[in-house]
Motif scaffolding. Structure first.
Motif, PDB file in Angstrom:
ATOM      1  N   ASP A   1      40.616  25.241  63.139  1.00 18.72           N
ATOM      2  CA  ASP A   1      42.058  25.577  62.453  1.00 18.72           C
ATOM      3  C   ASP A   1      42.103  25.464  61.034  1.00 18.72           C
ATOM      4  OD1 ASP A   1      42.033  22.886  62.879  1.00 18.72           O
ATOM      5  OD2 ASP A   1      44.084  22.895  63.385  1.00 18.72           O
ATOM      6  N   SER A   2      41.444  24.196  60.573  1.00 22.10           N
ATOM      7  CA  SER A   2      41.411  24.030  58.966  1.00 22.10           C
ATOM      8  C   SER A   2      40.530  24.942  58.259  1.00 22.10           C
ATOM      9  CB  SER A   2      40.677  22.673  59.014  1.00 22.10           C
ATOM     10  OG  SER A   2      41.474  21.798  59.547  1.00 22.10           O
ATOM     11  N   ALA A   3      39.616  25.380  58.920  1.00 22.25           N
ATOM     12  CA  ALA A   3      38.535  26.331  58.300  1.00 22.25           C
ATOM     13  C   ALA A   3      39.170  27.780  58.115  1.00 22.25           C
ATOM     14  CB  ALA A   3      37.312  26.342  59.024  1.00 22.25           C
ATOM     15  N   TYR A   4      40.027  28.147  59.235  1.00 24.49           N
ATOM     16  CA  TYR A   4      40.486  29.322  59.394  1.00 24.49           C
ATOM     17  C   TYR A   4      41.587  29.604  58.511  1.00 24.49           C
ATOM     18  CZ  TYR A   4      42.320  33.614  61.534  1.00 24.49           C
ATOM     19  OH  TYR A   4      42.714  34.842  61.802  1.00 24.49           O
ATOM     20  N   LEU A   5      42.269  28.475  58.399  1.00 20.25           N
ATOM     21  CA  LEU A   5      43.737  28.543  57.423  1.00 20.25           C
ATOM     22  C   LEU A   5      43.166  28.377  56.143  1.00 20.25           C
ATOM     23  CD1 LEU A   5      45.946  26.051  59.740  1.00 20.25           C
ATOM     24  CD2 LEU A   5      46.239  28.519  59.352  1.00 20.25           C
ATOM     25  N   LYS A   6      42.159  27.695  55.915  1.00 19.52           N
ATOM     26  CA  LYS A   6      41.649  27.789  54.336  1.00 19.52           C
ATOM     27  C   LYS A   6      41.101  29.109  54.020  1.00 19.52           C
ATOM     28  CE  LYS A   6      39.363  24.753  50.868  1.00 19.52           C
ATOM     29  NZ  LYS A   6      38.903  25.868  50.185  1.00 19.52           N
ATOM     30  N   THR A   7      40.411  29.705  54.853  1.00 21.72           N
ATOM     31  CA  THR A   7      40.156  31.178  54.576  1.00 21.72           C
ATOM     32  C   THR A   7      41.294  32.262  54.417  1.00 21.72           C
ATOM     33  OG1 THR A   7      38.096  31.012  55.487  1.00 21.72           O
ATOM     34  CG2 THR A   7      38.779  33.002  55.404  1.00 21.72           C
ATOM     35  N   MET A   8      42.334  31.919  55.236  1.00 20.47           N
ATOM     36  CA  MET A   8      43.598  32.843  54.995  1.00 20.47           C
ATOM     37  C   MET A   8      44.238  32.635  54.022  1.00 20.47           C
ATOM     38  SD  MET A   8      46.489  33.022  58.139  1.00 20.47           S
ATOM     39  CE  MET A   8      48.137  33.937  57.768  1.00 20.47           C
ATOM     40  N   ALA A   9      44.245  31.215  53.427  1.00 19.44           N
ATOM     41  CA  ALA A   9      45.110  30.908  52.311  1.00 19.44           C
ATOM     42  C   ALA A   9      44.569  31.819  50.833  1.00 19.44           C
ATOM     43  CB  ALA A   9      45.121  29.431  52.190  1.00 19.44           C
ATOM     44  N   GLU A  10      43.158  32.125  50.909  1.00 16.24           N
ATOM     45  CA  GLU A  10      42.724  32.648  49.778  1.00 16.24           C
ATOM     46  C   GLU A  10      43.463  33.921  49.414  1.00 16.24           C
ATOM     47  OE1 GLU A  10      38.547  33.604  50.829  1.00 16.24           O
ATOM     48  OE2 GLU A  10      38.130  31.615  51.103  1.00 16.24           O
ATOM     49  N   GLY A  11      43.631  33.703  48.194  1.00 14.74           N
ATOM     50  CA  GLY A  11      44.421  34.806  47.631  1.00 14.74           C
ATOM     51  C   GLY A  11      46.104  34.781  47.601  1.00 14.74           C
ATOM     52  N   ARG A  12      46.628  33.542  48.233  1.00 12.04           N
ATOM     53  CA  ARG A  12      48.063  33.377  48.281  1.00 12.04           C
ATOM     54  C   ARG A  12      48.084  32.439  47.131  1.00 12.04           C
ATOM     55  NH1 ARG A  12      49.807  35.892  53.240  1.00 12.04           N
ATOM     56  NH2 ARG A  12      47.825  36.206  54.345  1.00 12.04           N
ATOM     57  N   THR A  13      49.428  32.419  46.701  1.00 14.16           N
ATOM     58  CA  THR A  13      49.639  31.448  45.516  1.00 14.16           C
ATOM     59  C   THR A  13      50.408  30.481  45.633  1.00 14.16           C
ATOM     60  OG1 THR A  13      51.486  33.002  45.106  1.00 14.16           O
ATOM     61  CG2 THR A  13      49.473  33.528  44.067  1.00 14.16           C
ATOM     62  N   SER A  14      51.424  30.675  46.657  1.00 12.28           N
ATOM     63  CA  SER A  14      52.350  29.317  47.280  1.00 12.28           C
ATOM     64  C   SER A  14      52.159  29.221  48.760  1.00 12.28           C
ATOM     65  CB  SER A  14      53.562  29.897  46.732  1.00 12.28           C
ATOM     66  OG  SER A  14      53.932  31.107  47.341  1.00 12.28           O
ATOM     67  N   ILE A  15      51.921  28.137  49.302  1.00 15.43           N
ATOM     68  CA  ILE A  15      51.751  27.529  50.661  1.00 15.43           C
ATOM     69  C   ILE A  15      52.733  26.538  50.897  1.00 15.43           C
ATOM     70  CG2 ILE A  15      50.295  26.595  52.458  1.00 15.43           C
ATOM     71  CD1 ILE A  15      47.911  28.033  50.501  1.00 15.43           C
ATOM     72  N   LEU A  16      53.369  26.657  52.165  1.00 14.34           N
ATOM     73  CA  LEU A  16      53.951  25.676  52.848  1.00 14.34           C
ATOM     74  C   LEU A  16      53.489  25.172  53.839  1.00 14.34           C
ATOM     75  CD1 LEU A  16      56.791  23.993  53.148  1.00 14.34           C
ATOM     76  CD2 LEU A  16      57.872  25.705  54.146  1.00 14.34           C
TER      77      LEU A  16
END
Length: 247
Positions: free
Chosen positions: A25-40
């Motif tokens: 799940d960590s790996a998937y979410l790190k990939t999904m977060a690419e290109g995002r500028t703000s994360i909660l």
């Protein structure tokens, strides 16, 4: 929601990263977060993933109700790049929005009632930017994974950096009327046989329950996954993972 020693007792929190660590799940979410500028990260725990998401200069906020978990998060490498907030996922309002809101590690399952779950979904909606996306995971009750959490099936050896060899195991009880699972976690230190123990409760909302709550919470699901390898959800999938946006 009563305090859970597994997350609030510093002696038990020491085992959290040993047992969980960096997973699919960590790996998937790190990939999904690419290109995002703000994360909660709403239920950030010890912040291993949260700190990793902040590596690229993003605005990242980690929220958790357990002070002992946040103490670990603040002290980890990269923890200074994250704003850590002690708060309840059902009620917290930060008065800011994010490109991505996530709950990983089955954190959604600590919300035991439909009212609690709906409140958590409304918190997600309150913090999503118009183009933002949310994602979280919940174990599929159809699979009845809790049946594997008996002492015989769950016994495992692990290694603690201070205590050395540790024997860990669980025990479990399922309430068919509510769907709530109560489970015990035990860690026995091999060197002196000290035993640490905690009792936890989690819910297993169904895919149908989650679907019904989305509209009421102001959310729409664009994709349902059945695992962190990206497979689509089906009835027999072990995971229920919605990915969506504001309605």
């Amino acid at each position: 929601m009563p305090s859970d020693k597994l997350y609030n007792d510093p002696s038990l929190v020491e085992f959290y990263d040993i047992e969980n660590g960096w997973t699919a799940d960590s790996a998937y979410l790190k990939t999904m977060a690419e290109g995002r500028t703000s994360i909660l990260d709403l239920g950030c725990g010890t912040g291993m993933l949260t700190a990793a998401l902040a590596e690229s200069g993003k605005r990242v906020v980690g929220v958790d109700p357990a002070a002992a978990m946040l103490d670990v998060a603040r002290s980890r490498p990269g923890g200074n790049r994250v704003r850590w907030v002690e708060g309840d996922g059902r009620t917290i309002r930060l008065d800011e929005t994010f490109d991505m809101v996530l709950l990983s590690g089955h954190a959604f399952q600590v919300f035991l009632t439909k009212d609690d779950q709906l409140a958590a979904l409304k918190t997600i909606a309150a913090h999503l930017s118009p183009e933002g996306h949310f994602i979280f995971d919940s174990r599929n009750p159809v699979v009845e994974e809790w049946k594997e959490w008996t002492p015989d099936e769950s016994e495992r050896d692990t290694e603690h950096p201070v205590f050395g060899k540790v024997l860990a195991w669980n025990d479990v009880r399922h309430d068919p009327a509510t769907g709530v699972v109560e489970y015990d976690t035990f860690y026995r230190i091999a060197a002196d046989e000290r035993t640490y123990a905690a009792q936890s409760k989690i819910a297993f909302p169904s895919h149908e329950d989650l679907t019904a709550m989305m509209d009421e919470s102001g959310l729409v699901v664009e994709q349902w996954l059945g695992g962190w390898d990206g497979r689509p959800f089906e009835t027999s999938a072990s995971e229920i993972i919605p990915i969506g946006r504001l309605r």
